[in-house]
Scaffold this active site. Structure first.
Site, PDB file in Angstrom:
ATOM      1  CD  GLN A  31      -8.375  -9.028  23.257  1.00 42.19           C
ATOM      2  OE1 GLN A  31      -9.155  -8.075  23.213  1.00 42.19           O
ATOM      3  NE2 GLN A  31      -7.151  -8.964  22.764  1.00 42.19           N
TER       4      GLN A  31
ATOM      5  CG  ASP B 297     -11.058  -6.418  16.278  1.00 34.94           C
ATOM      6  OD1 ASP B 297     -10.641  -5.316  16.677  1.00 34.94           O
ATOM      7  OD2 ASP B 297     -11.116  -7.432  16.990  1.00 34.94           O
TER       8      ASP B 297
ATOM      9  CE  LYS C 290      -9.231  -4.299  22.586  1.00 33.55           C
ATOM     10  NZ  LYS C 290      -9.017  -5.599  21.930  1.00 33.55           N
TER      11      LYS C 290
END
Ligand code: NDP
Length: 282
Positions: A96, A119, A52
């Site tokens: 994460q 997200d 990422k």
């Protein structure tokens, strides 16, 4: 059969984003910024975070990586996310998952303001999706919609079947298809007559995490088949939830694994960050 090339589409999107981030920087004398929080040393998570960060760099997004030790306290993790929530240089925050067991993930994620929740996992963004309001949508389902759009595959009025109902893929995917005027059926582990349900689909999206689960008898002639699954075979290679070799003989469009939905997920994460930055400045 036509192959839906997620790798190529994701590369196009990333090139487009590079132009948008450069324009943002010219206009506001600031870079688009994403904060990534990694707690502990889960090897898979480390790889995802590295990918990422690299993707951010390539797209002209500044990344702020925060690595916290495995034994960090809830309070320390919350303090970090609160600081990032206040930071004007941070337009998106990504924690994460999974987190170490002693931490309360839900409580931590709630600290991310919905406009920085790139997200799209928080209750507010899911609620906005359900109410058809503008918000941030989870990256994987958003990537599927983007593939359908760019391949000009219409879903309005079509019978769409979502196989799987997880919070990160199945549910938001079903809502997106419904918002796009498809007639949506959601199947899961308690569904009866699963084969028949799937075989009626004009658009079949599989996200269950079982290698080769979708066989050709579950697919209608001419259907669009989107394979979200990522499974590792015994020989170490990756495969999807769809028996690609047989199903491709019946499908009009199909996504491969790898090279289908997977690359779109990260492209949509970057898109969500750039959108969040532009919204923050408006
Ligand atoms: P989850 O394990 O959270 O959910 C799986 C879903 O599949 C559940 O709703 C479950 O039903 C359903 N299911 C499981 N077994 C069956 C069965 N035999 N028949 C019918 N339904 C079944 O998985 P995720 O949604 O997180 O992920 C699904 C797959 O997608 C995984 O392979 C994952 O690796 C992949 N993935 C890929 C991404 C990408 O970028 N391409 C991103 C995220 C995930 P129930 O609710 O009843 O238990």
């Amino acid at each position: 059969m036509k192959l839906i090339d997620g790798k190529l589409t994701a590369a196009q999107i990333r090139a487009e984003l590079k132009e948008r981030t450069a324009e943002f920087e010219r206009k506001y004398l600031q870079k688009v910024g994403l904060a990534v929080v990694l707690i502990g040393s889960n090897p898979a998570s480390q790889v995802y975070v590295r990918n990422k960060i690299k993707a951010c760099e390539d797209a002209g997004i500044r990344s702020f990586a925060h690595y916290l030790p495995e034994n960090v306290s809830q309070q320390e993790a919350v303090s970090l996310v609160r600081a990032l929530a206040e930071d004007q240089n941070v337009h998106g925050i990504l924690v994460q998952l999974p987190l170490p067991k002693h931490l309360n993930a839900e409580e931590l994620l709630q600290e991310i303001p919905f406009e920085k929740d790139v997200d799209g996992f928080c209750a507010e963004n899911i609620g906005k999706l359900a109410l058809q309001e503008e918000g941030i949508v989870a990256c994987t389902p958003l990537g599927v919609m983007e593939l359908l759009k760019r391949y000009q595959i219409p879903v309005a009025g079509k019978r769409a079947v979502m196989l799987g109902r997880s919070n990160i893929v199945g549910r938001p995917m079903a809502l997106l298809l419904l918002n796009a005027d498809a007639t949506v059926t959601v199947c899961h582990s308690k569904t009866q007559n699963l084969i028949e349900e799937c075989a009626r689909a004009d658009v079949l999206v599989a996200a269950i995490g079982k290698a080769g689960f979708v066989t050709s008898e579950m697919v209608k002639e001419g259907a669009v088949v989107i394979d979200v699954g990522i499974n590792r075979k015994e020989d170490g290679t990756l495969c999807g939830d769809v028996d690609f070799e047989r199903v491709k003989e019946k499908a009009e469009y199909i996504t491969p694994v790898p090279g289908g939905v997977g690359p779109m997920t990260i492209a949509m994460l970057l898109t969500n960050v750039v959108n969040a930055a532009e919204r923050a400045r408006k």
